[in-house]
Enzyme design. Structure first.
Site, short mmCIF file in Angstrom:
data_model
loop_
_atom_site.label_atom_id
_atom_site.label_comp_id
_atom_site.label_asym_id
_atom_site.label_seq_id
_atom_site.Cartn_x
_atom_site.Cartn_y
_atom_site.Cartn_z
N ARG A 29 39.08 39.93 43.39
CA ARG A 29 37.74 39.35 43.52
C ARG A 29 37.53 38.36 42.39
NH1 ARG A 29 33.30 43.99 44.14
NH2 ARG A 29 31.95 42.16 44.25
N HIS A 30 36.58 37.49 42.58
CA HIS A 30 36.16 36.57 41.52
C HIS A 30 35.63 37.36 40.33
CE1 HIS A 30 32.05 37.59 42.67
NE2 HIS A 30 32.45 37.44 43.94
N LEU A 81 70.31 50.31 53.54
CA LEU A 81 68.95 50.85 53.51
C LEU A 81 68.80 51.98 54.52
CD1 LEU A 81 66.79 47.60 53.19
CD2 LEU A 81 66.99 49.43 51.51
N ASN A 137 25.94 38.98 41.00
CA ASN A 137 26.40 40.37 40.82
C ASN A 137 25.54 41.08 39.79
OD1 ASN A 137 29.87 39.42 41.20
ND2 ASN A 137 28.54 40.41 42.69
N HIS A 190 36.34 37.32 47.89
CA HIS A 190 35.11 38.10 47.79
C HIS A 190 35.32 39.49 48.40
CE1 HIS A 190 33.10 34.22 46.92
NE2 HIS A 190 33.98 33.77 47.79
N GLN A 191 34.36 40.37 48.16
CA GLN A 191 34.53 41.78 48.52
C GLN A 191 34.80 41.98 49.99
OE1 GLN A 191 32.45 45.62 46.88
NE2 GLN A 191 31.04 44.65 48.30
N GLU A 208 32.77 34.31 51.35
CA GLU A 208 32.20 35.65 51.55
C GLU A 208 31.50 35.75 52.90
OE1 GLU A 208 32.26 38.63 51.37
OE2 GLU A 208 31.32 39.31 49.51
#
Length: 654
Positions: free
Chosen positions: A467-468, A382, A474, A606-607, A540
């Site tokens: 995300r869900h 490498l 939402n 979550h976000q 969240e």
């Protein structure tokens, strides 16, 4: 699984594809003896809410396990199986067989080729290809002259550094009730001793010249130099204690790498730098090889690295001293942790560095030792492929022979670390066993570094972040909450299940991680064949009193909070809720476990949480975390391995 020879129990009937509670079997409890039911116990009766009675044939499968497996299973049960009163499912579960139904229908189907769903990653994403880690380290300031932003060029390599005086400097922040920060002129005359703000930002502590109190000097601009980490709670408190009570030189830490070439020093240094930056510690990675290439050129033959070559030795010691002085200068300006990356393979070199550091910073040597010849050979190859030292060598085999000669020169004079404070990583690269040895290590930050290094390795594996599926909140534009997913979210959950089945079809040890909120659990429910683990740390961001509100409602009813959040989303804490820095602090165990895992992991969260996790892997500055794009119905694949972090994105639906 049977935990004793005799088990008293009842069967439960769970309605398929429904969140309604289970129905408990009618009649007396059953008795399982020796792994078998009685001859007359093959029928179970269940009474529904409507009064209807259903009859089912039942059977029990019992497996014999070793005492070790039994003990491990019991510990897992004690630690993780906490039934949720809301969702009627345990924190750890596994669907052992594929569900039937609509998930394989046209609405949830996927193309056979997953590449069909690949979308471009943002320009600021994690590395999209193989990048030589040393090229991502600090630019050598000591090799650049001029006052107005100048460059140093050598054999096609150029480094440009702007004039620091022209870099925008923020003038600080006004007082904010929610953020809990104060302008430099603000004084707390009623406080005696150390002032700690209510928020989670960690301001630089400056002794006031007119009183015996400390005022806060916080600058959130691009050129900020905080001696304190931008971290929360215990992190900041421990750092305050270390800085206020420790020796002056202990306020700055130098991690000095030691080891032969091709032992993973630079990659380990890069991972440690990324981890400390993510925690909020001002950290920079100084690579001596980069200084050498700029000062003396990239095409140095193996003889340059011989111990009996006085010109080569002098040149290499010179660039090492230049890099170390640059690191000390940066620390004097406010930097906290410097990672000094070089072989530092003998006591004479290390003594030189300790002398330079006297009274200025604390040194901890980090030695990487690898005895696996296969791993060393892979790393050497490498190196030939990626290192600028061999960029102009067209013959791979010639480059390989030269590097092995260089390695032999180092091996002749190599002296393992035995002096000062040190951490030794012995055969940790493979991720299978190995040792960590520590000597004279104390303090909060050195302790965190040791804990991180114990859990890190270079085993290639993918981590999938998503995300869900779209939730009902939402659709309504509301933040927080714990609503179910919408019809569109249900379609995504089935597409995601198909994606995971195809992408991880040969990965039997993979696992699915979700939060404890039902929108992530429901998104994961169609995925079968993999263990599912709920983490409260993946919940969240807590919006506190704003939970369930829209941003327009917050702007109308809580204008001060709305403006405070708009000014500094990173440090803003919702009333009775959390800030992004709070989220980062609670995610540290998740990061450690992701680093420890050797099998693929799918994280459905979550976000705000995924922004923080993604920032770690992509090495994004903390100030950018609240603004990272994290769209719905998109999968971000992070490939971790010996070449670093590579990102790939799949968009399954709009």
């Amino acid at each position: 699984m049977v935990y004793s020879e005799t088990l008293d129990f009842k069967f439960l009937l769970k309605p398929k594809d429904s969140d309604t509670p289970c129905f408990v079997e009618e009649g007396p409890s059953r008795l399982l003896i020796g792994g078998a039911l009685g001859e007359d116990a093959r029928v179970a009766l269940f009474k529904l809410d409507s009064g209807e009675v259903l009859e089912y044939q039942v059977f029990v499968k019992a497996d014999r396990v070793s005492p070790f497996d039994l003990a491990a299973s019991w510990r897992a049960y004690q630690d993780n199986f906490r039934p949720s009163a809301v969702r009627w499912m345990p924190d750890v579960s596994i669907n052992s067989a594929p569900q039937t139904g609509g998930e394989n229908g046209a609405s949830a189907g996927l193309e056979l080729d997953l590449e069909h769903y690949v979308v471009p990653a943002p320009s600021t994403s994690a590395n999209s290809g193989q990048v030589y880690a040393a090229n991502m380290t600090e630019n050598p300031r000591s090799l650049i002259s001029g006052s107005g932003g100048s460059s140093y060029s050598n054999k096609g390599m150029e480094v440009i550094v702007p004039d620091p005086s022209k870099v925008f400097q923020s003038s600080g922040m006004a007082e904010s009730k929610s953020v809990g920060t104060f302008s430099p002129l603000h004084r707390q005359d009623s406080q005696r001793g150390l002032f700690v703000d209510r928020g989670v930002g960690s301001p630089r502590l400056v002794k006031s010249s007119s009183s015996n109190i400390f005022s806060s000097d916080l600058n959130l601009g691009t050129g900020t130099k905080n001696s304190m980490p931008a971290a929360a709670g215990a992190v900041a408190a421990a750092a305050v204690a270390d800085q206020m009570l420790g020796l002056k030189e202990d306020r700055h830490l130098a991690i000095v790498l030691v080891g032969l070439p091709a032992r993973g020093k630079t990659f380990t240094a890069a991972k440690l730098t990324r981890y400390l930056r993510w925690l909020g510690h001002d950290t920079k990675h100084f690579n001596v090889g980069k200084y050498r290439r700029l000062k003396h050129g990239a095409n140095q033959a193996a003889d340059f690295f011989r111990a009996d070559n006085p010109e080569g030795m002098e040149a290499r010691n010179e660039v090492a001293a230049l890099a170390f002085e640059d690191m000390l200068s940066w620390m004097h300006e406010g930097g906290q942790v410097g990672i000094f990356d070089a072989t530092n393979s003998n006591k004479r070199r290390r003594n030189m560095l300790m002398k330079l550091a006297e009274g200025k910073c604390k040194i901890i040597f980090l030695e990487t030792i690898c005895n696996d010849r296969n791993i060393i050979e892979r790393n050497i190859r490498l190196k030939i492929q990626q290192s600028p030292d061999y960029a102009e060598e067209p013959d791979f085999e010639a480059g390989l022979e030269d590097f092995k000669n260089r390695l032999a020169n180092y091996e002749k004079v190599y002296e393992p670390v035995g002096e000062g404070s040190y951490i030794k990583m012995i055969d940790k690269v493979s991720g299978h066993g190995g040792q960590i040895q520590v000597n004279n290590i104390s303090g909060y930050l050195p302790g965190r570094i040791v804990f991180f290094l114990v859990n890190t390795h270079l085993t290639p594996r993918p981590i999938l972040l998503t995300r869900h599926g779209e939730s009902q909140d939402n659709v309504r534009g509301r933040i927080g909450g714990d609503t179910a997913i919408s019809e569109k979210g249900e379609i995504y959950s089935k597409k995601l299940a198909n994606f995971v089945r195809k992408r991880l079809k040969s990965e039997r040890a993979a696992s699915i991680w979700t939060s404890t909120l039902q929108r992530t659990i429901l998104t994961a429910s169609p995925i079968v064949g993999f263990p599912k683990i709920q983490w409260r740390a993946l919940d969240e961001i807590n919006a506190g009193v704003c939970d369930g509100m829209t941003y327009e409602e917050i702007k109308k009813n809580m204008p001060e909070e709305y403006e405070s959040r708009k000014k500094d989303k990173l440090r803003y804490r919702y009333p009775r809720g959390e800030s992004y820095l709070d989220v980062i602090q609670r995610l540290e165990p998740v990061i450690i476990e992701l680093e420890r895992q050797r099998a693929p992991v799918v994280v459905i969260s979550h976000q705000a949480v995924l922004r923080a996790l993604y920032a770690y892997f992509a090495d994004r500055p903390l100030k950018e975390v609240p603004h990272i794009e994290m769209p719905l119905h998109t999968i971000i694949e992070i490939q971790m391995g010996v070449t670093g972090v590579v990102e790939k994105r799949y968009k399954l639906m709009d």
